[in-house]
Design an enzyme around this catalytic site. Sequence first.
Site, mmCIF file in Angstrom:
data_model
loop_
_atom_site.group_PDB
_atom_site.id
_atom_site.type_symbol
_atom_site.label_atom_id
_atom_site.label_comp_id
_atom_site.label_asym_id
_atom_site.label_seq_id
_atom_site.Cartn_x
_atom_site.Cartn_y
_atom_site.Cartn_z
ATOM 1 N N LYS A 115 0.835 -1.210 0.000
ATOM 2 C CA LYS A 115 0.000 0.000 0.000
ATOM 3 C C LYS A 115 0.866 1.256 0.000
ATOM 4 O O LYS A 115 0.523 2.232 -0.659
ATOM 5 C CB LYS A 115 -0.937 0.015 1.212
ATOM 6 C CG LYS A 115 -2.066 -0.984 1.086
ATOM 7 C CD LYS A 115 -3.063 -0.815 2.212
ATOM 8 C CE LYS A 115 -4.158 -1.865 2.146
ATOM 9 N NZ LYS A 115 -5.005 -1.841 3.336
ATOM 10 N N LYS A 194 -3.997 -11.165 -6.678
ATOM 11 C CA LYS A 194 -5.121 -11.368 -5.769
ATOM 12 C C LYS A 194 -6.300 -10.498 -6.202
ATOM 13 O O LYS A 194 -6.096 -9.336 -6.546
ATOM 14 C CB LYS A 194 -4.650 -10.967 -4.360
ATOM 15 C CG LYS A 194 -5.684 -11.127 -3.289
ATOM 16 C CD LYS A 194 -5.194 -10.574 -1.966
ATOM 17 C CE LYS A 194 -5.596 -9.121 -1.779
ATOM 18 N NZ LYS A 194 -5.435 -8.601 -0.423
ATOM 19 N N LYS A 197 -9.993 -4.839 -4.473
ATOM 20 C CA LYS A 197 -10.552 -3.561 -4.902
ATOM 21 C C LYS A 197 -9.427 -2.655 -5.403
ATOM 22 O O LYS A 197 -9.572 -1.962 -6.399
ATOM 23 C CB LYS A 197 -11.278 -2.894 -3.729
ATOM 24 C CG LYS A 197 -12.438 -3.741 -3.194
ATOM 25 C CD LYS A 197 -12.699 -3.513 -1.695
ATOM 26 C CE LYS A 197 -13.077 -4.790 -0.984
ATOM 27 N NZ LYS A 197 -13.333 -4.676 0.441
HETATM 28 P P1 TYM Z 1 -10.507 -6.972 3.499
HETATM 29 O O1 TYM Z 1 -11.595 -5.986 3.733
HETATM 30 O O2 TYM Z 1 -9.463 -6.651 2.486
HETATM 31 O O3 TYM Z 1 -11.126 -8.363 3.093
HETATM 32 C C1 TYM Z 1 -12.141 -9.011 3.852
HETATM 33 C C2 TYM Z 1 -11.908 -10.519 3.859
HETATM 34 O O4 TYM Z 1 -11.883 -11.028 2.518
HETATM 35 C C3 TYM Z 1 -10.687 -11.767 2.309
HETATM 36 N N1 TYM Z 1 -10.249 -11.573 0.920
HETATM 37 C C4 TYM Z 1 -9.848 -12.554 0.108
HETATM 38 N N2 TYM Z 1 -9.745 -13.867 0.299
HETATM 39 C C5 TYM Z 1 -9.306 -14.600 -0.739
HETATM 40 N N3 TYM Z 1 -8.974 -14.085 -1.960
HETATM 41 C C6 TYM Z 1 -9.061 -12.764 -2.167
HETATM 42 N N4 TYM Z 1 -8.767 -12.279 -3.365
HETATM 43 C C7 TYM Z 1 -9.508 -11.925 -1.117
HETATM 44 N N5 TYM Z 1 -9.728 -10.598 -1.001
HETATM 45 C C8 TYM Z 1 -10.174 -10.394 0.259
HETATM 46 C C9 TYM Z 1 -9.673 -11.173 3.299
HETATM 47 O O5 TYM Z 1 -8.643 -12.089 3.602
HETATM 48 C C10 TYM Z 1 -10.535 -10.884 4.475
HETATM 49 O O6 TYM Z 1 -10.693 -12.058 5.272
HETATM 50 N N6 TYM Z 1 -7.377 -6.222 7.380
HETATM 51 C C11 TYM Z 1 -8.618 -6.869 6.970
HETATM 52 C C12 TYM Z 1 -9.826 -6.391 7.740
HETATM 53 C C13 TYM Z 1 -9.744 -6.529 9.222
HETATM 54 C C14 TYM Z 1 -9.810 -7.735 9.963
HETATM 55 C C15 TYM Z 1 -9.761 -7.351 11.330
HETATM 56 C C16 TYM Z 1 -9.904 -9.072 9.598
HETATM 57 C C17 TYM Z 1 -9.647 -5.505 10.121
HETATM 58 N N7 TYM Z 1 -9.675 -6.016 11.389
HETATM 59 C C18 TYM Z 1 -9.792 -8.300 12.357
HETATM 60 C C19 TYM Z 1 -9.922 -10.016 10.634
HETATM 61 C C20 TYM Z 1 -9.880 -9.636 11.977
HETATM 62 C C21 TYM Z 1 -8.871 -6.558 5.486
HETATM 63 O O7 TYM Z 1 -8.342 -5.631 4.938
HETATM 64 O O8 TYM Z 1 -9.820 -7.342 4.880
#
Ligand code: TYM
Length: 331
Positions: A115, A194, A197
């Site tokens: 990022k 991956k 967004k």
């Molecule tokens: P985020 O918002 O990017 O994504 C939400 C969830 O979707 C999964 N994910 C994917 N899994 C497989 N392939 C992909 N291409 C893909 N894109 C997204 C992510 O692994 C995630 O499980 N940092 C986290 C949000 C967060 C969080 C937390 C998660 C904040 N606090 C506490 C767990 C526990 C994030 O950016 O997810």
Amino acid sequence: MTQGKSRVFSGIQPSGELHIGNYLGAIRNWVALTEEYECIYCIVDLHAVTVPYEPAELPGRIRELAIGLLASGVDPERCTLFVQSAVPEHTELAWLLNTVTPLGELSRMTQFKDKSDRVDTVNAGLLNYPVLQAADILLYLADRVPVGEDQVQHLELTREIARRWNGRFGDYFPEPQALTGGGKRILGLDGMSKMSKSQNNTIPLLADEEDLWSVLRMAVTDPARVRREDPGNPDVCNVFTLHGHFSSTEERAEIDVLCRTAGIGCVDCKRRLTANMAEHLAPIRDSAEDLRANPDRVTEILDEGARRARAIASVTVAEVRDRMGIARRSP
Ligand code: TYM
């Protein structure tokens, strides 16, 4: 924890449309886990403001995300769903955990490096992002965290933060485990990176067949298959991998043979995927439509979720303050 069950916590950012990667990598698993565990799911708006965003759009994104999650089967009768900023204990605990988090570990995080390469000025929120994530999880003393593979490194850091805090102030936080539930890294339309967004390579979860086709027709297949009459290799084709999630075993076996013998072209293969995906996702889309027509219900669910979350979070923060020697809040 309720009835001695393990507690599950997970979060998702309101940073754009829900996509197939979120659904296959995390949300399906969120839904399944509510059968067995006490589950707390959070829309992490405070994480989403670490990258450039439009303030006027954020409330709508949060609401759309809540609708998408509920429509995907996240059932508020079986779990707690809330918005992170409605529970101020998240930021309070994040600050306190910052004091035991090694700077070197933060700067080594893959997502931070990715990022920060994409912005002109790197803000401190981007660096401290995983500390807030650790606070999200530890606030609820959660021991399991369903996430996609991209979050495993953040979970390792959460365990490290828990260990360090426990070492300094006495055993309190469990060391949570990531549950990737076989949900691999779902690749985007480019078939290489991956689905994300920020990569602009997503397949939206709530799209109808026409919209799905408009993105899937661009999907990259086996790069070595240049002409229709060349045989393809499904083993290296992301469209074929996606068939694995949305098409029947029989159809998949048929396509496997047809692709290898050039009996089907990539366009037809994508059309079949589009139709199967649209059918599979139709109930989610319909349910999202119903929820959009009932905004008060969505508000009620999120308010109730925040009340339940806060009841747990305030106990944790009181204990943490106590152990860290920090004055009680004035009554
Ligand atoms: P985020 O918002 O990017 O994504 C939400 C969830 O979707 C999964 N994910 C994917 N899994 C497989 N392939 C992909 N291409 C893909 N894109 C997204 C992510 O692994 C995630 O499980 N940092 C986290 C949000 C967060 C969080 C937390 C998660 C904040 N606090 C506490 C767990 C526990 C994030 O950016 O997810």
